[in-house]
Structure formats: structure tokens, C-alpha cells
Enzyme design. Structure first.
Site, PDB file in Angstrom:
ATOM      1  CG  HIS A  65       9.593  77.300  37.502  1.00  0.00           C
ATOM      2  ND1 HIS A  65      10.366  78.171  36.586  1.00  0.00           N
ATOM      3  CD2 HIS A  65      10.672  77.103  38.542  1.00  0.00           C
ATOM      4  CE1 HIS A  65      11.552  78.419  36.914  1.00  0.00           C
ATOM      5  NE2 HIS A  65      11.703  77.671  38.034  1.00  0.00           N
ATOM      6  CG  ASP A  67       4.378  79.546  37.225  1.00  0.00           C
ATOM      7  OD1 ASP A  67       5.428  78.663  37.277  1.00  0.00           O
ATOM      8  OD2 ASP A  67       4.395  80.608  36.316  1.00  0.00           O
TER       9      ASP A  67
END
Ligand SMILES: [Zn+2]
Ligand SMILES: [Zn+2]
Length: 306
Positions: A65, A67
Site C-alpha cells: 500500500h 503509505d
């Protein structure tokens, strides 16, 4: 004894806030570093927190992901420009290597150092001079892993009276035995186990990345000295945690309690909470040894009973 330090470089989830960057944590022991996740902005934090770019370093990525991973390429590029010479080990989901290779090629990034990639899987995934790293599958919306960074076993307790009784004089021969070597003294061979107790396990740091809690993770993180766990949501927002495959502060605390860890650090806070005070208070009602991570927070991990 060598210091084992954890520095939080980013403690937000999904998007940064004014006060919190994206997930990244540095574990440091005697000049060697393990980075846990590389959210965007990690390289600036690596510099401002004094972690360093040319250290003996390994990077563990929990999942793909944005982030948790978009800071990795910039960090590698800067290491290259800083003429890093030491090899770098990276552990992460198999597709991480594809992403790195394709993007580095598109951007024309060449690295002057050797990059060793190890695909994450359940079991031991990396051994370094100082650490052993174990992984297990997390319960998230994509393939994701949890890690335990475990210091190598340290020697057992040295018993001077036993050494003296065996005729080993104090000094050079004592230190040789403490370093695991056999010595000749009083006309015989003395081995370390004659004068030392059994080896003691090293300190252990657990990191969940993004996950739902589970009984399996409770077992995996059993008796960690420090557990860093997904605390995206407050207990009152459990429906969101279920839907997005994250944990609440309360679930993190329950898992820490059941796993009998020594200390819990909550992290990966949703930007919806301007203050995380109520999350940490709620967690402490279940597991008092809880703290809330913040960017720049440095924790020392000591040995049990010290
Ligand atoms: Zn995340
Ligand atoms: Zn995620």
C-alpha cells in the site's frame, strides 16, 4: 550491553497530517539499522533523526500500500547519490521487486551498491550480524506481513567462582571464555559451558504493519519486549476497522495483553483523530504498559528484568 533503540519516523495512516508522516520505523543497534516500512518522506526523517544512509542496513516492507512503500525509491536514490557502498537487504512481498525494478528503470535510477531482495514468507526471512527476522502473514486487504526483529542470543551468565575453581586466572582467559572460546588452564581444557550458564534470548521487537488482530498473531508476538501495533481506529470505530482490515486501539491492547508482551506502542493513527489521547487512554484500560507513538519518538528496549 549494546543499546537497542526504536525511532518512529512516521506514525500516520493513509495520508500524512501536519504532525505525522507516513509509516516508517528505525530499529538501531550498534551502528546497524533495520527500517520497518518506508512511507513517503522517510528519507528526510532518516536524515533528521540521525539514522544515516551508509549504515549496515536492512529494510522490511509489510505490504504494497502506498503509505508504506512510496518512500523506498527516493531513499534508495539518495543512498546512491551519497555513494553508499555497503550492500542493502530488502524483505517484502514478491511484487515489491517488480515495482522497484520497473520504476527504477523508467526513472533511470542506477544504484552503485548491491541490493539483495528476499521475498517475505512465514518463517525466518533474514539473518544479519545482529538480528534474526521472522515473518508471518497479516490479515489485511492485500498480501501483508508482520515481522519480529529479534536480537541474536547473548551468552549466558559468567560464573567467576567456577572459573577460579578450574584454575583459570582472571584476565585474558576469562574474556576468551566469555567470547565462546575454549582455553587451556591448570593443565586442562576449559570450555565456555564449564563456567557459563545457558545462552539467553535477545530482545524482541514485533511490528504488525496493517492488520486485523487474530489468535495466530497473539502467538506470533508472544512475549515480545516491545510490540508496535496497528491502531488506526478508536474502539468506537470498530466497524471501520473491520471494513478496512485494520485494528482499533482496544484490539491492539487486548492482543498485547494476551500475548504477554512487555510494552505496546500504538501507531498508524487515522488522520480523523486530531489527538490520540483518548485512544491511548482506552488501550491503557486493558493494557497499562501502552504508549502512543509520535514522529521522532525514541524508545530504548531493555532486557527483561533489567
Ligand atoms: Zn497503512
Ligand atoms: Zn494497508
Amino acid at each position: 550491553m549494546p543499546k537497542l533503540t526504536v525511532t518512529f519516523l512516521g506514525t500516520s495512516s493513509a495520508a500524512p497530517t501536519k504532525g505525522r508522516g507516513l509509516p516508517a520505523i528505525a530499529v538501531q543497534r550498534e551502528g546497524s539499522v533495520i527500517l520497518l516500512d518506508c512511507g513517503e518522506g522517510v528519507q528526510r526523517q532518516v536524515l533528521s533523526q540521525g539514522v544515516g544512509l551508509n549504515k549496515e542496513m536492512s529494510i522490511l516492507i509489510t505490504h504494497l500500500h502506498g503509505d508504506h512503500v512510496t518512500g523506498l525509491l527516493g531513499l534508495l536514490q539518495t543512498m546512491g547519490m551519497a555513494q553508499r557502498s555497503k550492500p542493502l537487504s530488502i524483505v517484502g512481498p514478491r511484487n515489491l521487486l517488480n515495482w522497484l525494478t520497473v520504476t527504477a528503470e523508467l526513472l533511470g535510477i542506477g544504484l552503485p551498491f548491491q541490493l539483495n531482495f528476499f521475498p517475505a514468507r512465514a518463517g525466518t526471512v533474514l539473518r544479519t550480524k545482529d538480528f534474526r527476522v521472522r515473518a508471518t502473514k497479516a490479515a489485511h486487504s492485500v498480501e501483508a506481513y508482520c515481522y519480529i526483529v529479534e536480537e541474536k542470543d547473548r551468552p549466558g551468565v559468567f560464573h567467576p567462582e567456577k572459573a577460579r575453581a578450574l584454575g583459570v586466572p582472571e584476565g585474558r582467559l576469562w574474556s576468551a571464555l566469555q567470547r565462546g572460546r575454549k582455553v587451556q588452564a591448570g593443565g586442562r581444557t576449559v570450555v565456555p559451558s564449564d563456567v557459563m550458564g545457558p545462552s539467553r534470548s535477545g530482545r524482541r521487537i514485533g511490528y504488525s504493519g496493517d492488520t486485523r488482530p487474530s489468535a495466530r498473531l497473539e502467538r506470533f508476538f508472544s512475549k515480545c519486549d516491545l510490540l508496535i501495533f496497528d491502531s488506526t481506529f478508536h474502539g468506537k470505530d470498530r466497524d471501520k476497522a473491520l471494513e478496512r482490515k485494520h485494528s482499533t486501539c482496544l484490539e491492539a491492547a487486548e492482543l498485547a495483553k494476551n500475548a504477554k508482551v512487555r510494552r505496546l506502542a500504538l501507531t498508524h493513527f487515522s488522520a480523523r483523530y486530531t489527538s490520540v489521547g483518548s485512544l491511548v487512554r482506552q488501550a491503557r484500560s486493558v493494557f497499562p504498559e501502552t504508549i502512543a507513538a509520535r514522529d521522532g519518538l525514541r524508545l530504548e528496549v531493555d532486557y527483561p528484568g533489567s
